[in-house]
Design a protein around this motif. Sequence first.
Motif, PDB file in Angstrom:
ATOM      1  N   THR A  32      38.730 -25.032  55.710  1.00  8.94           N
ATOM      2  CA  THR A  32      40.093 -25.536  55.631  1.00  8.94           C
ATOM      3  C   THR A  32      40.147 -27.112  55.804  1.00  8.94           C
ATOM      4  O   THR A  32      41.235 -27.770  55.096  1.00  8.94           O
ATOM      5  N   ASP A  33      39.137 -27.549  56.119  1.00 12.27           N
ATOM      6  CA  ASP A  33      39.097 -29.121  56.296  1.00 12.27           C
ATOM      7  C   ASP A  33      37.713 -29.473  56.427  1.00 12.27           C
ATOM      8  O   ASP A  33      36.812 -28.730  56.877  1.00 12.27           O
ATOM      9  N   GLU A 153      33.362 -14.364  71.730  1.00 15.84           N
ATOM     10  CA  GLU A 153      33.801 -14.103  70.407  1.00 15.84           C
ATOM     11  C   GLU A 153      35.179 -13.579  70.099  1.00 15.84           C
ATOM     12  O   GLU A 153      35.511 -13.732  69.147  1.00 15.84           O
ATOM     13  N   GLN A 154      35.691 -13.124  71.379  1.00 16.30           N
ATOM     14  CA  GLN A 154      37.243 -12.967  70.991  1.00 16.30           C
ATOM     15  C   GLN A 154      37.980 -14.097  70.488  1.00 16.30           C
ATOM     16  O   GLN A 154      38.880 -14.171  70.081  1.00 16.30           O
ATOM     17  N   ARG A 155      37.570 -15.332  71.247  1.00 12.29           N
ATOM     18  CA  ARG A 155      38.265 -16.537  71.038  1.00 12.29           C
ATOM     19  C   ARG A 155      37.929 -16.695  69.495  1.00 12.29           C
ATOM     20  O   ARG A 155      38.718 -17.429  68.815  1.00 12.29           O
ATOM     21  N   HIS A 156      36.740 -16.706  69.080  1.00  9.26           N
ATOM     22  CA  HIS A 156      36.541 -17.116  67.601  1.00  9.26           C
ATOM     23  C   HIS A 156      37.021 -16.327  66.616  1.00  9.26           C
ATOM     24  O   HIS A 156      37.113 -16.350  65.416  1.00  9.26           O
ATOM     25  N   ILE A 157      37.335 -14.875  67.061  1.00 11.29           N
ATOM     26  CA  ILE A 157      38.001 -13.944  65.974  1.00 11.29           C
ATOM     27  C   ILE A 157      39.234 -14.219  65.713  1.00 11.29           C
ATOM     28  O   ILE A 157      39.653 -14.489  64.569  1.00 11.29           O
ATOM     29  N   GLU A 158      39.895 -14.983  66.769  1.00 11.67           N
ATOM     30  CA  GLU A 158      41.408 -15.704  66.672  1.00 11.67           C
ATOM     31  C   GLU A 158      41.375 -16.692  65.673  1.00 11.67           C
ATOM     32  O   GLU A 158      42.084 -16.775  64.643  1.00 11.67           O
ATOM     33  N   GLN A 159      40.290 -17.504  65.911  1.00 11.70           N
ATOM     34  CA  GLN A 159      40.078 -18.891  64.699  1.00 11.70           C
ATOM     35  C   GLN A 159      39.607 -18.251  63.613  1.00 11.70           C
ATOM     36  O   GLN A 159      40.291 -18.808  62.504  1.00 11.70           O
ATOM     37  N   ILE A 160      38.790 -17.272  63.266  1.00 12.37           N
ATOM     38  CA  ILE A 160      38.758 -16.676  61.818  1.00 12.37           C
ATOM     39  C   ILE A 160      39.982 -16.200  61.374  1.00 12.37           C
ATOM     40  O   ILE A 160      40.246 -16.440  60.240  1.00 12.37           O
ATOM     41  N   LYS A 161      40.710 -15.372  62.175  1.00  7.58           N
ATOM     42  CA  LYS A 161      42.107 -14.942  61.571  1.00  7.58           C
ATOM     43  C   LYS A 161      42.900 -16.134  61.048  1.00  7.58           C
ATOM     44  O   LYS A 161      43.560 -16.081  60.187  1.00  7.58           O
ATOM     45  N   GLU A 162      42.873 -17.276  61.777  1.00 11.65           N
ATOM     46  CA  GLU A 162      43.754 -18.420  61.465  1.00 11.65           C
ATOM     47  C   GLU A 162      43.178 -19.074  60.126  1.00 11.65           C
ATOM     48  O   GLU A 162      43.902 -19.487  59.384  1.00 11.65           O
ATOM     49  N   ILE A 163      41.911 -19.140  60.115  1.00 12.11           N
ATOM     50  CA  ILE A 163      41.283 -19.597  59.017  1.00 12.11           C
ATOM     51  C   ILE A 163      41.490 -18.828  57.637  1.00 12.11           C
ATOM     52  O   ILE A 163      41.850 -19.576  56.672  1.00 12.11           O
ATOM     53  N   LYS A 164      41.589 -17.606  57.764  1.00 16.51           N
ATOM     54  CA  LYS A 164      41.776 -16.806  56.604  1.00 16.51           C
ATOM     55  C   LYS A 164      43.327 -16.899  56.124  1.00 16.51           C
ATOM     56  O   LYS A 164      43.497 -17.237  55.098  1.00 16.51           O
ATOM     57  N   THR A 166      45.160 -19.593  56.630  1.00 15.25           N
ATOM     58  CA  THR A 166      44.961 -21.089  55.963  1.00 15.25           C
ATOM     59  C   THR A 166      44.442 -20.928  54.577  1.00 15.25           C
ATOM     60  O   THR A 166      45.138 -21.674  53.759  1.00 15.25           O
ATOM     61  N   LEU A 167      43.268 -20.256  54.471  1.00 17.80           N
ATOM     62  CA  LEU A 167      42.816 -20.194  53.094  1.00 17.80           C
ATOM     63  C   LEU A 167      43.642 -19.339  52.085  1.00 17.80           C
ATOM     64  O   LEU A 167      43.794 -19.820  51.029  1.00 17.80           O
ATOM     65  N   ARG A 168      44.395 -18.605  52.669  1.00 19.28           N
ATOM     66  CA  ARG A 168      45.333 -17.548  51.738  1.00 19.28           C
ATOM     67  C   ARG A 168      46.530 -18.816  51.068  1.00 19.28           C
ATOM     68  O   ARG A 168      47.010 -18.696  50.128  1.00 19.28           O
ATOM     69  N   CYS A 169      46.922 -19.537  52.290  1.00 17.23           N
ATOM     70  CA  CYS A 169      48.240 -20.640  51.823  1.00 17.23           C
ATOM     71  C   CYS A 169      47.353 -21.583  50.804  1.00 17.23           C
ATOM     72  O   CYS A 169      48.031 -21.920  49.998  1.00 17.23           O
ATOM     73  N   LYS A 170      46.234 -22.065  51.275  1.00 13.63           N
ATOM     74  CA  LYS A 170      45.848 -22.825  50.200  1.00 13.63           C
ATOM     75  C   LYS A 170      45.590 -22.441  48.897  1.00 13.63           C
ATOM     76  O   LYS A 170      45.822 -23.243  47.723  1.00 13.63           O
ATOM     77  N   VAL A 171      45.176 -21.155  48.738  1.00 13.47           N
ATOM     78  CA  VAL A 171      45.198 -20.298  47.325  1.00 13.47           C
ATOM     79  C   VAL A 171      46.611 -20.346  46.539  1.00 13.47           C
ATOM     80  O   VAL A 171      46.740 -20.748  45.227  1.00 13.47           O
ATOM     81  N   LYS A 172      47.396 -20.070  47.430  1.00 13.98           N
ATOM     82  CA  LYS A 172      49.147 -20.010  46.825  1.00 13.98           C
ATOM     83  C   LYS A 172      49.375 -21.496  46.547  1.00 13.98           C
ATOM     84  O   LYS A 172      50.221 -21.445  45.506  1.00 13.98           O
ATOM     85  N   GLU A 173      48.813 -22.417  47.141  1.00 15.97           N
ATOM     86  CA  GLU A 173      49.515 -24.186  46.775  1.00 15.97           C
ATOM     87  C   GLU A 173      48.944 -24.159  45.624  1.00 15.97           C
ATOM     88  O   GLU A 173      49.219 -25.115  44.667  1.00 15.97           O
ATOM     89  N   ASP A 174      47.723 -23.777  45.200  1.00 13.77           N
ATOM     90  CA  ASP A 174      46.779 -24.095  43.758  1.00 13.77           C
ATOM     91  C   ASP A 174      47.532 -23.754  42.620  1.00 13.77           C
ATOM     92  O   ASP A 174      48.059 -22.663  42.578  1.00 13.77           O
TER      93      ASP A 174
END
Length: 174
Positions: A32-33, A153-164, A166-174
Amino acid sequence: MNKLVNGNLDETRNALVKEITLLNDAQFNSKTDLHKWSIAQVCHHLVLVEKASIKAITWGLKGPNSNQNERKNVPFVLLDRTKKLIAPKIVEPDEGPFEVKQVVDLLNDSRGKLMSFLSTIEDKSILAEKSMKHPALGELPLDQWIEQIYLHEQRHIEQIKEIKITLRCKVKED
């Protein structure tokens, strides 16, 4: 290991695998960055943390019983994502790219090694009597080292959800 810990380890790992298995390799490796980790790197980090935790517990078991009996509020520290934690160099992920299947295999392998290692500890009560220094949590009883694996691992699952998201948002913007 007690059933609660085993159940939490299994439940959390299943949730992690569920989050990543439907991704294609491009999504898995997208960032995402420039200065942030991809989902693949987050997962590779989790593999490295699990392996490092086995080593730490092994060293801790060889050491003397701990003078420090204070238990930490591990969930409070690890699940609060408003507080950024910096990964020590030893658990920083490779750049990749990674394949989803490759990382799932690495996750399965590291978990198998953890469970096999834990099964060799005859008297589990010793885990509460010995401790090792944790990079983010300080001196930590060995049984809490095991707890931190699934909480981290639970902490990073939440991070993964956020990345997903954000990536969907980036795809929609393109």
